[in-house]
Design an enzyme around this catalytic site. Structure first.
Site: not given
Lengths: 226, 218, 226, 218
Positions: B47-49, B89
């Site tokens: 997940s990009e976070n 990320s």
């Protein structure tokens, strides 16, 4: 003796001037320094440029700062959300300027500021309206857009624990933008759940070394972050 | 004909994700794919976070506000998962380390152009998030969308009329009617739902479609 | 089940072709994957381009690879040392090409490759002979040189511990270039002191997530690294 | 006159490093400064190979091959120190987070140009390390060098004849004879060793020197 720990948000934020560029960590509520933002609202600085991934959720945190009319401009990747009503209202009224930046470009522009990089070529947004007017270049067969660093006067970030040198560790996905923002600001103010003795943080696991941190405040969240 | 429902679409996408793949599932419909990944296949969700190794939704009452996905929903972490910051990320994404991303879309063009972030409506508040980064960065971009808009217009198009997310990035499209590869020669249908024939799909799509069931590579 | 652990350096390095670009971690001996390099020497690949901070020390590790005549070109920041005799000899004989890169630019070019950045402006080396022939630009009053990423076919790195997903932690200053090299190579091979069960590494403290790692070999150092 | 020896030079530099400063000490002579930092002043030493908080040399037999400084000498870590990778380490340098670096030099020009990496000899194997990054990155660049070459030539020059490390980067020079600031008007002597007069220093230096003891800012 080095001691970056401040007693209150009030003292840690006393010198934020009107017109400052302020980075605020967090992805939605996770990692948002809500109590520092409350302190900034109380402090009164206005005409701010804010850098955050979003543009506030609900009525607290960044949304409250926006609702209080303190923000002139916001750089973010995802302003529009189901609960971004304060942003929506002021933006539609023409009272809030928006610079929309793809999320990875936002993170990398902040990182570039902290790392002394003057600009970089990213493939993101090439050929889209978010690259309109920007310099582009084909390098080794791939198309790139030139992007510039985002520097800040202050970064308001949230971490889990800190020591008096300002070394920080985070908690889970609340880490998000905080480490790169800490390095990109002239003055980084951190709210932490806990301050610990020097040496209590494992040198192998410190995520943000104290060199990037100027002020630490222990703040107990008063409410669930929005 | 039997249109695929959302769950069937998700299950069909999930079939194509192999063991060991690093995968980002976009917000909304694509997130559903996680529920249909075959048991026993180890697949690592990004997940990009700032997290690799996302696990199932937590039980009620076990949510942790510090452990969320890009859609800001509570998630869990698999054994073996890791946390990192946002620049790292997106370095993973931009640096072509993700094997797949699965994204929703308004339109996909025959050249593989993707439009999924902005309707182009002048009054709309724009929001892009990580869509542009994922579209240019993942090794394989899979799109998951209804074949037709609510008004019955094809979302497969000759050229996108909506603002682009990225040009020439989509590899495969999964709709409620078919699975379609984007090839140098344009769209190539590799599967259709039961009871659908190419002629009907062609008519609904309004853009040239080849048909080559053998092309399926999963 | 994902299992990136290989039994031997031989199997982990079997497919390195002649002419490959190979990054090798380490700053002097600290973090140098000496046993993997021995494996590469035994494997026989030649005509290599090597990326390392140095150009070998003494007679082991990278120095042995150079001494064996397997290296065509080296990119590094600090070749000349009191014990870099193998490099010195071949360089002076015109048998080894050198691209000298300032250390921070070397680290950032490697980082750029891993992060998908097509090029970046750095202030380092502006106005010096290491910037001769390079594009320069003044951005916001500071002068910069444009630098490009360094990609590799293989990275040979050393870490302290790994799990079967390839998650890595390092030890002290032996970390140095390994995390950025891991991300910059198509195939990253890691030698570790210890392999551990999945879950034994703290998710908050993993330095290199397994996404950047293809192969792990547990190798007990046979000798003190040079 | 009493020339400063290496230890006296190191002690003199150390006086100017304030509490709380983040400092990188270059390889060789500058490393000696660490031994003369006033007790009780907390100063955090950085080394470009990924460490903040370097402590004293380890006792014999306690060396750790994984814990070294940029000169590849064994060091220790202070309580509160931290490790990080090379790109992050040079991000600190290039991003102007270090308050001071202390470097050796072949020559420093009146404009603050620094030459410290290459003699220019055509047969020399070049090696630059982190010198160029430190010279452009640190907020204050302090140079520590003998005033004269072995042949008696001044290392303070109008223009560097050796290849540059960086232009206009040096703030202050500490030699065995004097402490000299680099100002917009050129070199300005702020201290001299006991028994030395400006006229003699001027003659030895061969480049215009101002004298302004009050300018001392430490």
């Amino acid at each position: 003796m080095i001691n970056k720990i401040f007693a209150t948000a009030q003292t840690a934020l006393a010198d934020v001037p009107d017109g400052a560029t302020v980075m605020i960590s967090g992805f939605g509520g996770a990692g948002m320094p809500s109590e520092l933002i409350d302190g900034l609202i109380a402090q009164g600085a206005t005409d701010l440029t804010v850098v955050n991934n979003n543009a506030g959720n609900g009525d607290s945190g960044l949304a409250a700062l926006i609702a209080a009319g303190r923000v002139r401009k916001i750089l973010c990747s995802f302003p529009r959300q189901v609960d971004s009503w304060h942003f929506d209202r002021l933006y539609r009224a023409g009272k809030l300027e928006l610079e929309l930046v793809p999320q990875g470009t936002l993170a990398e522009r902040i990182r570039a500021a902290g790392a002394g990089v003057g600009g970089f070529f990213t493939p993101t947004a090439f050929g889209t309206r978010l690259a309109e007017g920007k310099e582009t270049r084909n390098i080794d067969g791939r198309d790139y857009v030139l992007e510039y660093p985002i520097h800040a006067d202050y970064a308001l970030i949230k971490a889990d624990r800190a020591d008096r040198w300002g070394n920080l560790v985070y908690r889970k996905t609340a880490r998000n933008f905080a480490p790169v923002m800490a390095a990109a600001a002239r003055c980084t103010v951190v709210q932490v759940r806990e301050t610990v003795e020097l040496g209590a943080l494992d040198p192998e696991s410190i995520v943000t070394p104290g060199i990037f941190v100027q002020r630490v405040v222990r703040l107990t969240p008063m409410r669930k972050a929005a | 004909m039997n249109k695929f429902d959302r769950k069937q679409m998700a299950a069909r996408v999930a079939q194509d994700i192999p063991e060991g793949a690093y995968v980002n599932l976009g917000i909304g419909l694509p997130t559903l794919v996680a529920d249909y990944l075959p048991k026993g296949r180890e697949i690592i969700l990004h997940s990009e976070n700032g997290v690799l190794g996302i696990g199932p939704r937590p039980a009620k009452g076990e949510e942790d506000a510090d452990l969320i996905n890009a859609g800001k929903e509570p998630v869990t972490l698999l054994t073996g998962g890791a946390f990192f910051h946002h620049a790292d990320s997106f370095g993973m994404i931009r640096g072509r380390h993700l094997d797949f991303c699965v994204l929703g879309a308004f339109q996909v063009s025959a050249a593989g152009d993707l439009a999924n972030w902005h309707t182009g409506a002048p009054e709309a508040i724009p929001a892009v998030g990580g869509a542009m980064d994922l579209a240019v960065g993942a090794k394989q971009v899979l799109v998951m969308m209804e074949h037709l808009t609510r008004e019955g217009q094809s979302k497969l198009v000759e050229r996108c009329s909506y603002p682009l997310t990225a040009a020439r990035c989509v590899n495969r499209v999964y709709t409620d009617l078919a699975v379609i590869d984007v090839t140098p020669e344009g769209f190539c249908v590799i599967e259709m739902v039961e009871g659908l024939d190419l002629e009907t799909l062609q008519r609904l799509s309004g853009v040239p479609l080849k048909y080559q069931p053998a092309a399926r590579a999963a």
